[in-house]
Design a protein around this motif. Sequence first.
Motif, PDB file in Angstrom:
ATOM      1  N   SER A 177      -8.250   1.635  -4.043  1.00 12.61           N
ATOM      2  CA  SER A 177      -8.038   2.287  -2.756  1.00 12.61           C
ATOM      3  C   SER A 177      -7.749   1.236  -1.683  1.00 12.61           C
ATOM      4  CB  SER A 177      -9.268   3.106  -2.388  1.00 12.61           C
ATOM      5  OG  SER A 177     -10.433   2.336  -2.560  1.00 12.61           O
ATOM      6  N   ALA A 178      -6.856   1.576  -0.744  1.00  8.41           N
ATOM      7  CA  ALA A 178      -6.329   0.590   0.207  1.00  8.41           C
ATOM      8  C   ALA A 178      -7.214   0.434   1.449  1.00  8.41           C
ATOM      9  CB  ALA A 178      -4.906   0.970   0.607  1.00  8.41           C
ATOM     10  N   ASN A 179      -8.527   0.371   1.223  1.00  7.30           N
ATOM     11  CA  ASN A 179      -9.476   0.166   2.330  1.00  7.30           C
ATOM     12  C   ASN A 179     -10.149  -1.181   2.162  1.00  7.30           C
ATOM     13  OD1 ASN A 179     -10.592   1.912  -0.020  1.00  7.30           O
ATOM     14  ND2 ASN A 179     -12.360   0.758   0.738  1.00  7.30           N
ATOM     15  N   LEU A 180     -10.728  -1.689   3.243  1.00  5.87           N
ATOM     16  CA  LEU A 180     -11.608  -2.845   3.108  1.00  5.87           C
ATOM     17  C   LEU A 180     -12.794  -2.410   2.264  1.00  5.87           C
ATOM     18  CD1 LEU A 180     -11.605  -4.253   6.757  1.00  5.87           C
ATOM     19  CD2 LEU A 180     -10.563  -5.304   4.727  1.00  5.87           C
ATOM     20  N   SER A 181     -13.265  -3.300   1.414  1.00  8.38           N
ATOM     21  CA  SER A 181     -14.370  -2.981   0.518  1.00  8.38           C
ATOM     22  C   SER A 181     -15.548  -2.422   1.310  1.00  8.38           C
ATOM     23  CB  SER A 181     -14.793  -4.254  -0.205  1.00  8.38           C
ATOM     24  OG  SER A 181     -15.651  -3.950  -1.254  1.00  8.38           O
ATOM     25  N   GLY A 182     -16.103  -1.306   0.813  1.00 11.04           N
ATOM     26  CA  GLY A 182     -17.258  -0.711   1.478  1.00 11.04           C
ATOM     27  C   GLY A 182     -16.897   0.348   2.506  1.00 11.04           C
ATOM     28  N   ARG A 183     -15.671   0.361   2.991  1.00  9.69           N
ATOM     29  CA  ARG A 183     -15.269   1.388   3.973  1.00  9.69           C
ATOM     30  C   ARG A 183     -14.781   2.651   3.243  1.00  9.69           C
ATOM     31  NH1 ARG A 183     -12.325   1.074   9.193  1.00  9.69           N
ATOM     32  NH2 ARG A 183     -13.964   2.574   9.581  1.00  9.69           N
ATOM     33  N   PRO A 184     -14.757   3.776   3.937  1.00 10.34           N
ATOM     34  CA  PRO A 184     -14.256   4.993   3.286  1.00 10.34           C
ATOM     35  C   PRO A 184     -12.811   4.819   2.830  1.00 10.34           C
ATOM     36  CG  PRO A 184     -15.371   5.513   5.355  1.00 10.34           C
ATOM     37  CD  PRO A 184     -15.235   4.025   5.310  1.00 10.34           C
ATOM     38  N   GLU A 217      -2.455 -13.642 -10.304  1.00 15.93           N
ATOM     39  CA  GLU A 217      -2.494 -14.075  -8.903  1.00 15.93           C
ATOM     40  C   GLU A 217      -2.425 -12.863  -7.971  1.00 15.93           C
ATOM     41  OE1 GLU A 217      -3.331 -17.048  -8.148  1.00 15.93           O
ATOM     42  OE2 GLU A 217      -3.239 -17.618 -10.276  1.00 15.93           O
ATOM     43  N   ALA A 218      -1.619 -11.862  -8.374  1.00 15.71           N
ATOM     44  CA  ALA A 218      -1.516 -10.635  -7.564  1.00 15.71           C
ATOM     45  C   ALA A 218      -2.869  -9.920  -7.528  1.00 15.71           C
ATOM     46  CB  ALA A 218      -0.427  -9.723  -8.128  1.00 15.71           C
ATOM     47  N   SER A 219      -3.538  -9.869  -8.683  1.00 15.72           N
ATOM     48  CA  SER A 219      -4.853  -9.219  -8.711  1.00 15.72           C
ATOM     49  C   SER A 219      -5.841  -9.955  -7.807  1.00 15.72           C
ATOM     50  CB  SER A 219      -5.388  -9.150 -10.144  1.00 15.72           C
ATOM     51  OG  SER A 219      -4.626  -8.223 -10.882  1.00 15.72           O
ATOM     52  N   LYS A 220      -5.791 -11.280  -7.850  1.00 14.94           N
ATOM     53  CA  LYS A 220      -6.693 -12.058  -6.975  1.00 14.94           C
ATOM     54  C   LYS A 220      -6.419 -11.737  -5.510  1.00 14.94           C
ATOM     55  CE  LYS A 220      -7.305 -16.138  -9.902  1.00 14.94           C
ATOM     56  NZ  LYS A 220      -6.807 -17.514 -10.036  1.00 14.94           N
ATOM     57  N   LYS A 221      -5.130 -11.561  -5.195  1.00 14.69           N
ATOM     58  CA  LYS A 221      -4.779 -11.224  -3.802  1.00 14.69           C
ATOM     59  C   LYS A 221      -5.349  -9.867  -3.402  1.00 14.69           C
ATOM     60  CE  LYS A 221      -0.325 -13.554  -3.420  1.00 14.69           C
ATOM     61  NZ  LYS A 221       1.123 -13.263  -3.332  1.00 14.69           N
ATOM     62  N   ILE A 222      -5.348  -8.922  -4.346  1.00 19.21           N
ATOM     63  CA  ILE A 222      -5.908  -7.587  -4.049  1.00 19.21           C
ATOM     64  C   ILE A 222      -7.388  -7.714  -3.690  1.00 19.21           C
ATOM     65  CG2 ILE A 222      -6.532  -5.332  -5.023  1.00 19.21           C
ATOM     66  CD1 ILE A 222      -3.961  -5.434  -6.682  1.00 19.21           C
ATOM     67  N   TYR A 223      -8.127  -8.465  -4.511  1.00 18.12           N
ATOM     68  CA  TYR A 223      -9.555  -8.640  -4.230  1.00 18.12           C
ATOM     69  C   TYR A 223      -9.754  -9.301  -2.866  1.00 18.12           C
ATOM     70  CZ  TYR A 223     -10.668  -7.407  -9.064  1.00 18.12           C
ATOM     71  OH  TYR A 223     -10.817  -6.738 -10.252  1.00 18.12           O
ATOM     72  N   ALA A 224      -8.904 -10.284  -2.586  1.00 18.88           N
ATOM     73  CA  ALA A 224      -9.047 -11.001  -1.309  1.00 18.88           C
ATOM     74  C   ALA A 224      -8.735 -10.078  -0.135  1.00 18.88           C
ATOM     75  CB  ALA A 224      -8.130 -12.222  -1.306  1.00 18.88           C
ATOM     76  N   ALA A 225      -7.648  -9.302  -0.240  1.00 21.23           N
ATOM     77  CA  ALA A 225      -7.245  -8.436   0.877  1.00 21.23           C
ATOM     78  C   ALA A 225      -8.321  -7.389   1.169  1.00 21.23           C
ATOM     79  CB  ALA A 225      -5.918  -7.746   0.555  1.00 21.23           C
ATOM     80  N   LYS A 226      -8.962  -6.888   0.133  1.00 24.24           N
ATOM     81  CA  LYS A 226      -9.995  -5.868   0.311  1.00 24.24           C
ATOM     82  C   LYS A 226     -11.365  -6.450   0.628  1.00 24.24           C
ATOM     83  CE  LYS A 226     -10.627  -2.397  -2.505  1.00 24.24           C
ATOM     84  NZ  LYS A 226     -10.522  -1.052  -1.957  1.00 24.24           N
ATOM     85  N   VAL A 234      -5.013   3.083   6.484  1.00 22.41           N
ATOM     86  CA  VAL A 234      -4.591   1.860   5.786  1.00 22.41           C
ATOM     87  C   VAL A 234      -4.235   0.789   6.814  1.00 22.41           C
ATOM     88  CG1 VAL A 234      -2.968   0.853   4.143  1.00 22.41           C
ATOM     89  CG2 VAL A 234      -3.665   3.239   3.881  1.00 22.41           C
ATOM     90  N   ILE A 235      -3.528   1.204   7.856  1.00 22.80           N
ATOM     91  CA  ILE A 235      -3.122   0.246   8.895  1.00 22.80           C
ATOM     92  C   ILE A 235      -4.370  -0.354   9.544  1.00 22.80           C
ATOM     93  CG2 ILE A 235      -1.947   0.032  11.136  1.00 22.80           C
ATOM     94  CD1 ILE A 235       0.007   2.258  10.042  1.00 22.80           C
ATOM     95  N   GLU A 236      -5.352   0.499   9.842  1.00 24.04           N
ATOM     96  CA  GLU A 236      -6.627   0.041  10.402  1.00 24.04           C
ATOM     97  C   GLU A 236      -7.229  -1.106   9.583  1.00 24.04           C
ATOM     98  OE1 GLU A 236      -8.535   3.988  11.747  1.00 24.04           O
ATOM     99  OE2 GLU A 236     -10.092   2.956  10.586  1.00 24.04           O
ATOM    100  N   ASP A 237      -7.237  -0.928   8.255  1.00 27.93           N
ATOM    101  CA  ASP A 237      -7.938  -1.883   7.382  1.00 27.93           C
ATOM    102  C   ASP A 237      -7.054  -3.030   6.900  1.00 27.93           C
ATOM    103  OD1 ASP A 237     -10.038  -0.147   7.657  1.00 27.93           O
ATOM    104  OD2 ASP A 237     -10.417   0.107   5.502  1.00 27.93           O
ATOM    105  N   ALA A 273       0.859  -1.192   0.000  1.00 29.71           N
ATOM    106  CA  ALA A 273       0.000   0.000   0.000  1.00 29.71           C
ATOM    107  C   ALA A 273       0.890   1.235   0.000  1.00 29.71           C
ATOM    108  CB  ALA A 273      -0.912   0.005   1.220  1.00 29.71           C
ATOM    109  N   PHE A 274       0.504   2.238  -0.773  1.00 24.03           N
ATOM    110  CA  PHE A 274       1.354   3.424  -0.927  1.00 24.03           C
ATOM    111  C   PHE A 274       0.499   4.673  -1.142  1.00 24.03           C
ATOM    112  CE2 PHE A 274       0.871   3.909  -5.561  1.00 24.03           C
ATOM    113  CZ  PHE A 274       0.351   2.666  -5.898  1.00 24.03           C
ATOM    114  N   PRO A 275       1.055   5.836  -0.796  1.00 20.99           N
ATOM    115  CA  PRO A 275       0.285   7.076  -0.953  1.00 20.99           C
ATOM    116  C   PRO A 275       0.262   7.543  -2.405  1.00 20.99           C
ATOM    117  CG  PRO A 275       2.476   7.579  -0.123  1.00 20.99           C
ATOM    118  CD  PRO A 275       2.389   6.069  -0.203  1.00 20.99           C
ATOM    119  N   THR A 276      -0.856   8.091  -2.825  1.00 19.29           N
ATOM    120  CA  THR A 276      -0.917   8.818  -4.101  1.00 19.29           C
ATOM    121  C   THR A 276      -1.524  10.186  -3.771  1.00 19.29           C
ATOM    122  OG1 THR A 276      -3.165   8.408  -4.916  1.00 19.29           O
ATOM    123  CG2 THR A 276      -1.571   6.598  -5.169  1.00 19.29           C
ATOM    124  N   GLU A 277      -1.648  11.039  -4.755  1.00 11.51           N
ATOM    125  CA  GLU A 277      -2.212  12.369  -4.488  1.00 11.51           C
ATOM    126  C   GLU A 277      -3.712  12.311  -4.210  1.00 11.51           C
ATOM    127  OE1 GLU A 277      -1.074  11.215  -7.255  1.00 11.51           O
ATOM    128  OE2 GLU A 277      -2.075  11.977  -9.045  1.00 11.51           O
TER     129      GLU A 277
END
Length: 353
Positions: A148-155, A48-57, A163-166, A31-35
């Motif tokens: 976005s680096a949040n759990l799906s559905g969260r702000p 496989e990386a994309s699948k991991k993104i869906y899973a993490a979120k 990010v750490i929270e989620d 996870a990294f900052p953007t503007e």
Amino acid sequence: METKIIHITKENIEATAKEAADVWAQGGLVAFPTETVYGLGGNGLNKEASKKIYAAKGRPSDNPLILHIADMEQFYTLIKTDNAKIIARAEALADVFWPGPLTMILPKADNIPYETTGGLDTVAIRMPSHLVARALLQECKMPIAAPSANLSGRPSPTSASHVIEDMNGRIEMIIDGGDVGIGVESTIIDLTGEVPMLLRPGFVTPEMLQQVLGTVETDAAVYRQVGKDVHPKAPGMKYRHYAPKASMVLVEGAQDKVITYINEEAKKKREQGLRIGIMATDESKELYKADVVISVGSRISMDSVAHNLFRALRDFDEENVDFIYSESFDTSGCGFAVMNRLLKAAGHQVVKL
Ligand code: AMP
Ligand code: MG
């Protein structure tokens, strides 16, 4: 898994970029900052990386990811270049808005896996301007799929603490680059049709896009709630988004009427034993009586409202309110993006006075 958290500094930015590039090369997530907001990145060419993104979120896999790139050379490797009109429009936009908070939808090249595009033949691409994002993208030399680096559905997260929270324990690395600047996600424009279509409002406004492209239309789903059974152009549109845990109502009308209405309703609800939050502005916050009153910024600067919006929604969660009343905003400039996110957060519950 243990998540490595790195506070970025001028001194460690190069080494951190190398470390992130290694994680990405091995199929991991950073996870990294953007503007706009923090992104949750993985190698966009690795399914496989994309699948991991869906899973993490916890994100539904038909909600496509945006590819983040470092330069135009990379851009041309990710899209079909046979339609001259589409390419000319993309290049004109890139000239003006890249690097920056604009995402373009284009026909995808064959090397991009459908896992990244949510099964679509089109791909979303953006070149971010944030210094840290650019350093990482230049180093890794691959397109980074990053919702976005949040759990799906969260702000969406606008600071590393969100990010750490989620995401703590769910991904390999979080890069802390402080608070982001803009605070709402990128503007999305679909260039694949006859007329360019705005799919998500952001910091880049329709007027700014029109100056470059001439006609730009806005997808109806930007204004309306889309049913679960339909497949809208921007698949993300059908999901409840940015949602605080409490239920939320937007109140529209003249300022004094809005304040009176919200205070009356808040009083009734509090008498029923509910804990009430009010999303106010610097101008109005002293005029409310509720359990939690949060100013989302000053009406003089819609940029400040955009910047604070997601943090405010998370703060209401922290405060465990049961019900939130929010003021509404004019839709000019950044106000269009703000109202779009507020409407989604409120599940389109609006009271018009
Ligand atoms: P996020 O990464 O959370 O900022 O959201 C990405 C959003 O971009 C998705 O929810 C979609 O609405 C939109 N998007 C990404 N790729 C496409 C595409 N190929 N076609 C249409 N919309 C897209
Ligand atoms: Mg998102």
